[in-house]
Design a protein around this motif. Sequence first.
Motif, short mmCIF file in Angstrom:
data_model
loop_
_atom_site.label_atom_id
_atom_site.label_comp_id
_atom_site.label_asym_id
_atom_site.label_seq_id
_atom_site.Cartn_x
_atom_site.Cartn_y
_atom_site.Cartn_z
N SER A 1 3.97 -1.65 -2.44
CA SER A 1 4.74 -2.85 -2.06
C SER A 1 6.11 -2.94 -2.71
CB SER A 1 3.93 -4.10 -2.41
OG SER A 1 3.70 -4.15 -3.82
N LEU B 1 8.89 -1.77 -0.39
CA LEU B 1 8.64 -2.06 1.02
C LEU B 1 9.86 -2.67 1.70
CD1 LEU B 1 6.26 -1.69 2.92
CD2 LEU B 1 5.54 -4.02 2.41
N THR C 1 12.44 -2.52 5.91
CA THR C 1 12.74 -3.60 6.86
C THR C 1 13.99 -3.31 7.68
OG1 THR C 1 13.98 -4.82 5.16
CG2 THR C 1 11.62 -5.33 5.42
N ALA D 1 1.86 -1.46 6.75
CA ALA D 1 1.96 -1.29 5.30
C ALA D 1 0.59 -1.42 4.66
CB ALA D 1 2.92 -2.32 4.71
N VAL E 1 -1.19 -1.85 1.14
CA VAL E 1 -0.83 -2.26 -0.21
C VAL E 1 -2.08 -2.72 -0.95
CG1 VAL E 1 1.50 -2.91 0.48
CG2 VAL E 1 -0.34 -4.62 0.54
N GLN F 1 4.19 -11.47 -1.04
CA GLN F 1 5.50 -10.81 -1.03
C GLN F 1 5.71 -10.03 0.26
OE1 GLN F 1 5.26 -8.44 -4.56
NE2 GLN F 1 5.91 -10.11 -5.95
N CYS F 2 4.68 -9.32 0.70
CA CYS F 2 4.79 -8.52 1.93
C CYS F 2 4.99 -9.43 3.15
CB CYS F 2 3.54 -7.67 2.10
SG CYS F 2 3.34 -6.39 0.83
N PHE G 1 5.84 -8.44 7.02
CA PHE G 1 4.64 -7.64 7.29
C PHE G 1 3.44 -8.59 7.30
CE2 PHE G 1 7.64 -4.60 5.61
CZ PHE G 1 7.45 -3.48 6.41
N LEU H 1 -0.34 -5.60 8.06
CA LEU H 1 -0.46 -5.63 6.60
C LEU H 1 -1.92 -5.32 6.25
CD1 LEU H 1 0.82 -6.16 3.84
CD2 LEU H 1 0.19 -8.57 4.09
N CYS I 1 -4.41 -4.76 3.31
CA CYS I 1 -4.60 -4.96 1.87
C CYS I 1 -5.91 -4.32 1.45
CB CYS I 1 -4.59 -6.45 1.54
SG CYS I 1 -3.02 -7.26 1.91
#
Length: 656
Positions: free
Chosen positions: A137, A140, A144, A155, A157, A166-167, A172, A177, A179
Amino acid sequence: MYKVLLFAGTIEGRTLAEFLRQRRVPAWVCVATEYGGSLIEEDSVIHVSHERLDEQQMEALMGELDGVLVVDATHPYAAEVTGNIRRAAERAGCEYLRLLRDGDGKSEGKSVYVESTEAAADWLNSREGAALLTTGSKELAVFTKVKDFEKRLYARVLSLPKVAEQCANLGFTGNHLICMQGPFSKELNAAMIRQYGIRYLVTKDTGVAGGFPEKEEAARETGITLVVIGRPVQEEGLSLLECKHELCRRFKIAGNHEIALIGIGMGGRAGLTCEAEQWCRESELLIGASRMTEGIVLLGQAVYSAYKSEEIKKYIEEHPEFDKIGILLSGDVGFYSGAKKLLQLLPEETKVFPGTASLVAFCAKLKESWEDAALVSAHGKNCNLIGEIQHNEKVFSLLGKSGQVKELCGKLLEYGMDDVEIAVGERLSYPEERILRGYPGDFLELETDPLAVILVKNNRVRRLVTHGLPDESFLRDKVPMTKEEVRDVSICKLHLQQDSVIYDVGAGSGSLSVEMALTAYAGKVYAIEKNPQAVDLLRKNRQKFGADNMEIVEGYAPEALDELPPPTHAFIGGSSGNLKEICELLLKKNPDVRLVMNAITLETVAEALQVLKELPVEHQEIVQMTVSRSKEVGRYHMMMGQNPVYVISCGGEVAP
């Protein structure tokens, strides 16, 4: 007093912390985040700090710990942190070790190398299609700038609320996203690639511990392009295992090995049992002959090529850094395997995992049962295969030389055994595997790979379980022959075993040599004879009876015995006046040799008695035999007496 200051920003750092904890080496462990600290077990030996330190704070801590060994196990991309640790250690006067991840930065298949994260984003921006970002992250935001990144980029992460937030702020969200906490297997990587229609996988060369090989294999399997961001700094340092070895040397840490002997079957990972495969996968060190390890070893595992038990034991003792060790053995650990000797040298808690023996694999391919087969090995050892085939309907044997099959088939034809069925298997389970069937005449020119096995079926098995061949069975010409009844008693007094090593001194026509060879078919008979005419008869009788374990030695005793291996048994039918010298040599070769002598004349009996008095032999016994045979005289039968014979025996172990 802490001995090690460990900066543990990677999985290798956490592994090293656990290594030190188990070995009870006091260590101060620094991690960058509270989450990282939670992954390391803290106790009276290991102190964990998740306070971020600048260069001056690092130097101050090193000064407080006074003389501590500094081990830098931070991430390979954390160039600034590594520089701070190195400079702080130098000013504090502390020795510094850099722990590097295994990995050579090379990739096979469709791969692209770029210098930086920015270069990776530029590369993606000039292409179409979805990409999976596995670089974490922190950088990342750079991606963008890729056109339509919200739809094109996925992504992966860490599964932390702060990271996810934050993402999401970067754009994202949703299924773009992912995780998750690693490690990630090749199968999981490949599943994600297929699930999201990925064309490009962006990664850093994070080495084995960072999951780079699994990403590389998944990309190759799915046919996508691997985009590799090169390491910013080319460093020198130690691998995890090298670092462990150095710590063991420095702090005199003893080994705490978990060891398993593993039968790998015919070769390759596919032949392992599930339990054995898991142990091999988790091992830090694999030991075995190179042809065994090459199909099993994984990237990052240490390999020691050896097969001698003493060498293996010594290497393990000299390398206490290895926690888990797999010793690879071909076939099954209980079938002509080195496991027997290794288990005597290794710790009692050593585990043993079976494998598929070549016997089992070969018979399965032939669709033959093997419970009724005689199992022998001619691999690096003497084996009377002819004798085994004569006594068993089915014989399986390991081979060890390329010319053994044609040599065996030549002997089978010489001994009149041209109708036995033969199946030959070479390099079983390898791509070059070959299986042949036929009869002895079909294999006279066959050269096989040394990794070969053979199955022989004989429908004319010799069923005789005792000695007692009639005199008429032997070729004798004008050479004297020990008569059947005397042979019976003489062999009885020898107390032979199947694997006896026997001298027949003054073998004559070979009647005793042949009977002893057929009785002790797993052993060896040396027929010693000086008369050329008798030597010729010995060869003919050996061929007639297929006594392949009978070796003819032409010469005078005792000189002809000098180079022969020590005997377990010896029969002396003729000594040419050298009886004492012959017996002395036999006892020198083996003080426990079992001796049997035949004597007809009283002078020979007197000579034998004198030898028994002078030599250190026990269990002395003399049997005098007078044999009569019937003879037809008209309508009557008369008994005709033969010369009396003295059977003199001594030495050896006599069963109670």
